[in-house]
Design an enzyme around this catalytic site. Structure first.
Site, PDB file in Angstrom:
ATOM      1  CD  GLU A  13      -2.652  -1.596   2.305  1.00 37.99           C
ATOM      2  OE1 GLU A  13      -2.376  -1.015   3.381  1.00 37.99           O
ATOM      3  OE2 GLU A  13      -3.463  -2.539   2.237  1.00 37.99           O
ATOM      4  CD  GLU A  34      -3.728  -6.555   3.222  1.00 37.51           C
ATOM      5  OE1 GLU A  34      -3.072  -5.529   3.437  1.00 37.51           O
ATOM      6  OE2 GLU A  34      -3.732  -7.132   2.111  1.00 37.51           O
TER       7      GLU A  34
END
Length: 176
Positions: A13, A34
């Site tokens: 990210e 995730e």
């Protein structure tokens, strides 16, 4: 140099917020794991990846929770360019020096137009972050994360080296 350079989850990210991304063809590992542990990614990859690589590939990265090597990351648009490891640092250094020699105002104005056309609006980011916080608090997500930690997550282990492979094996809920 390490045997591999993993950029997953929050590391991915962070990389996605950078203007450009260059990777080692041999050592890079990128991914968003995730969903494999039952969490919603919170740092903006749902807003950024589709703009870089298209919806289908973004969903493959996000929902598949697998690892992507440098070559595939380049083909998908996750990184600008993947280079042989021994060429990576010289290329990035030469590129940065090239840009440093150009007019700063021209760079800033050009970048502002590209940003306007390609970056997600800030309003897209908070809902995913709130979903991340809620998802990591769920008992089943905490249990999956604990199971991965017990198997070697964030240690120099086969699980860490091949997290994309193992996340489905160790973190999936029981189908019994």
């Amino acid at each position: 140099m390490p045997a591999f350079a993993a950029v997953r989850g929050a590391g991915s990210e962070f990389a996605l917020t950078c203007d450009m991304r260059f990777a080692s063809r041999e050592k890079a590992v990128l991914g968003q794991f995730e969903v494999g542990v039952g969490a919603v990614p919170g740092g903006g990859p749902m807003a950024r990846l589709p703009r870089l690589m298209g919806r289908g590939r973004a969903l493959e990265v996000l929902l598949g929770a697998d690892d992507f090597n440098g070559e595939l990351a380049e083909r998908y648009g996750y990184v600008n360019r993947a280079l042989p490891d021994n060429e990576l640092l010289p290329f990035v250094d030469a590129f940065a020096r090239r840009l440093a020699g150009f007019d700063k105002r021209a760079i800033a104005e050009t970048k502002a137009f590209v940003d306007q056309a390609s970056l997600p609006p800030d309003s897209e980011l908070p809902p995913a972050l709130m979903a991340f916080y809620a998802s990591v608090a769920r008992p089943e997500t905490r249990a999956r994360s604990a199971a991965l930690a017990a198997k070697g997550l964030q240690t120099l282990s086969d699980l860490e080296l091949r997290l994309g492979h193992h996340v489905a094996q160790y973190a999936a809920p029981s189908q019994a």
